[in-house]
Scaffold this active site. Structure first.
Site, PDB file in Angstrom:
ATOM      1  N   MET A  35     -40.020  35.313 -99.626  1.00 46.03           N
ATOM      2  CA  MET A  35     -40.516  35.368-101.012  1.00 46.03           C
ATOM      3  C   MET A  35     -41.064  33.996-101.405  1.00 46.03           C
ATOM      4  O   MET A  35     -40.478  32.979-101.059  1.00 46.03           O
ATOM      5  CB  MET A  35     -39.353  35.735-101.933  1.00 46.03           C
ATOM      6  CG  MET A  35     -39.663  35.685-103.410  1.00 46.03           C
ATOM      7  SD  MET A  35     -38.265  36.272-104.406  1.00 46.03           S
ATOM      8  CE  MET A  35     -37.295  34.785-104.517  1.00 46.03           C
TER       9      MET A  35
ATOM     10  N   ASP B   2     -43.918  32.704-104.904  1.00 48.96           N
ATOM     11  CA  ASP B   2     -44.094  32.699-106.372  1.00 48.96           C
ATOM     12  C   ASP B   2     -43.606  33.948-107.123  1.00 48.96           C
ATOM     13  O   ASP B   2     -43.834  35.077-106.681  1.00 48.96           O
ATOM     14  CB  ASP B   2     -45.580  32.605-106.739  1.00 48.96           C
ATOM     15  CG  ASP B   2     -46.332  31.587-105.958  1.00 48.96           C
ATOM     16  OD1 ASP B   2     -45.725  30.843-105.181  1.00 48.96           O
ATOM     17  OD2 ASP B   2     -47.562  31.545-106.101  1.00 48.96           O
TER      18      ASP B   2
ATOM     19  N   SER C 231     -50.888  35.647-105.838  1.00 47.61           N
ATOM     20  CA  SER C 231     -50.183  35.631-107.121  1.00 47.61           C
ATOM     21  C   SER C 231     -51.006  36.146-108.291  1.00 47.61           C
ATOM     22  O   SER C 231     -52.238  36.074-108.286  1.00 47.61           O
ATOM     23  CB  SER C 231     -49.711  34.219-107.426  1.00 47.61           C
ATOM     24  OG  SER C 231     -48.584  33.963-106.646  1.00 47.61           O
TER      25      SER C 231
HETATM   26  C1  FRU Z   1     -48.575  29.066-104.797  1.00 41.51           C
HETATM   27  C2  FRU Z   1     -49.520  29.878-103.944  1.00 41.51           C
HETATM   28  C3  FRU Z   1     -50.539  30.547-104.842  1.00 41.51           C
HETATM   29  C4  FRU Z   1     -50.964  31.730-104.030  1.00 41.51           C
HETATM   30  C5  FRU Z   1     -49.682  32.112-103.355  1.00 41.51           C
HETATM   31  C6  FRU Z   1     -49.857  32.698-101.977  1.00 41.51           C
HETATM   32  O1  FRU Z   1     -47.314  28.886-104.276  1.00 41.51           O
HETATM   33  O2  FRU Z   1     -50.130  29.052-102.981  1.00 41.51           O
HETATM   34  O3  FRU Z   1     -51.605  29.709-105.220  1.00 41.51           O
HETATM   35  O4  FRU Z   1     -51.474  32.743-104.819  1.00 41.51           O
HETATM   36  O5  FRU Z   1     -48.888  30.946-103.282  1.00 41.51           O
HETATM   37  O6  FRU Z   1     -48.662  33.234-101.505  1.00 41.51           O
END
Ligand code: FRU
Length: 490
Positions: free
Chosen positions: A39, A41, A101
């Site tokens: 896991m 964000d 995300s």
């Molecule tokens: C931040 C990130 C986001 C991206 C996601 C990919 O931690 O790099 O910018 O959407 O993780 O898992």
């Protein structure tokens, strides 16, 4: 005739299988972990149809980052979560490289809209690109729009990137139309946060750029959030590749920019900048507005640099932070664990106005599932250094040291059981105010969240310490008065 299972059906079947095998015994008590696998964000954090929903960046098939799905859990109190079936899998042309995300917003007709970044894989002549997608559903099953990606690089003025374009945070404006902030990268201004608007969630137009890093606070800015709070407008971002300066440490950080916002002109006037969390493990904050008006923030309780070296002891990897109530006081963003935590208190142990000098244990104060507040009254004392050891046994401890003369707190987990040569220490400003300094520690097995002076600064860190190291001691270099209040959690 049964139809062929989709990629999402296969993930959901895998989850059902895993759920039967996995015990909940070793999970943290109130920090969300993925059902299985990896896991990162928090995504789509919202209150919908009577429950809090939290989605998350998820790779169910290993404990390392991989093709991104959205995991899903619901809760009534933000602390005890029930897993829901995986919400999104990377299974369309618009997101074949991953469902990155994003956020969730309730539509006028009552359905829930997920807004996320679809990654389009690299081709022979192309790098991987990023664009914004939507999926609409009932809170459990979501249908991806055939119009995806609904926001492409072509929607933006010239100069913005199609490779770094991600993490939309959407909300409904007072007039019932939608707004979104989303991260991009621009050559000169670097990490840039853009505002877009839409009448229906499908057709979006560019409104302007809210703020940009200009290389001062890292390069790319990830995971923006943007909301009014206590008379200020708050922009949250998670910068990559920061230089260490003032209170900001190097690498991946979390930053709050406070100011005012003129929506008509799309002009954000930045007044102050502060780190959101000073610990070793915190990134990618996202907030929701609770029905009672509280602005509640959660983050990934980890860090991209150190997660690679972190032990994989469980069938799942990573945790979310405790959800925190935000407020602005004297121009600063302040945080407190959600008040719902009180329902987990199993009792109260109180020591009032006692004098501490040599290393001391206080009766009834120990454990790794604890809400502990220590209030130090150093003013009429010669004490210059106060030391708290937690997660302690004969060979381990995590040290929280207040260097009172310097107005500094040192968080140090170097003796906490890690076998890795990664950063274990942070130095944080911590001043005595109105005669006292308060430290509130939330301990949940493998983590510590420390709220200094009622959330003026927060220090969030994982600890790899064996669970039977549960001692707590207090020591000072000269007699000092303190009060301690502890609530075992269960
Ligand atoms: C931040 C990130 C986001 C991206 C996601 C990919 O931690 O790099 O910018 O959407 O993780 O898992």
């Amino acid at each position: 005739m049964s139809k062929n299972p989709t990629p999402l059906d296969r993930v959901r079947a895998f989850e059902r299988e895993q759920a039967m095998k996995l015990s909940s015994g070793e999970r943290p008590l109130f920090h969300l972990t993925p059902l299985v696998g990896w896991m990162n964000d928090p995504n789509g954090f919202c209150f919908y149809q009577g429950k809090y929903h939290l989605f998350y960046q998820y790779h169910p098939f290993s404990r390392d980052w991989g093709p991104m799905h959205w995991g899903h859990a619901v809760s009534e109190d933000l602390l005890r979560w029930t897993y829901q079936p995986c919400a999104l899998a990377p299974d369309t042309a618009a997101d074949a490289g991953g469902c990155f995300s994003g956020s969730a917003v309730q539509m006028k007709d009552g359905r829930l809209m997920l807004v996320y970044t679809g990654v389009q894989p690299a081709g022979t002549f192309r790098r991987e690109t990023q664009a914004q997608c939507v999926a609409i559903g009932d809170g459990m099953n979501f249908e991806k729009s055939l119009l995806n990606p609904v926001i492409r690089h072509a929607h933006l003025p010239e100069g913005y990137s199609e490779f770094d374009f991600r993490d939309p945070k959407a909300w409904m404006a007072e007039d019932g139309t939608f707004r979104m902030v989303v991260a991009n990268r621009q050559k000169e201004r670097q990490g840039s946060i853009l505002l877009l608007s839409s009448p229906d969630g499908l057709e979006w137009s560019f409104r302007g750029e809210i703020d940009a890093s200009r290389g001062e606070y890292g390069r790319m800015w990830e995971c923006p959030d943007f909301f009014p709070l206590d008379g200020k407008q708050v922009l949250l971002v998670s910068p990559q590749e920061m230089h260490a300066r003032e209170e900001f440490h190097a690498g991946y950080g979390t930053v709050a920019l406070l100011g005012s916002f003129d929506e008509k002109e799309c002009a954000f006037a930045r007044e102050s900048v502060q780190p959101v969390d000073h610990g070793l493990n915190y990134y990618a904050s996202q907030t929701l507005l609770a029905p009672d008006g509280r602005r509640i923030m959660i983050g990934w309780m980890d860090n991209w640099e150190t997660c690679k070296e972190a032990p994989r002891r469980h069938p799942w990897y990573a945790q979310m932070s405790v959800p925190r109530e935000l407020r602005v006081e004297d121009g600063r963003l302040m945080q407190r664990p959600v008040r719902e935590i009180k329902a987990l208190w199993q009792g109260t142990v109180r020591h009032e106005n006692i004098e501490i000098y040599e290393e001391t244990q206080l009766p009834g104060i120990r454990g790794r599932l604890l809400d502990l507040t220590v209030t130090l009254f150093p003013e009429s004392s010669a004490c210059r250094r106060f030391t708290l050891h937690v997660a302690k046994d004969a060979s381990h401890y995590v040290q929280i040291r207040c260097e009172l003369a310097r107005g500094e707190l040192v968080f140090d987990r170097s003796h906490g059981g890690s076998h890795r040569d990664i950063v274990h220490t942070r130095h944080i400003r911590a001043n005595v105010k109105h005669g006292h300094l308060t430290l509130r520690l939330l301990m949940d097995r493998e983590s510590i969240e420390l709220f200094i002076n009622d959330g003026e600064r927060v220090v969030t860190s994982l600890i790899p310490t064996p669970m039977d190291a549960d001692g707590i001691t207090f020591a000072a270099d000269a007699p000092v008065t303190l009060s301690a209040e502890a609530h075992p959690l269960g």
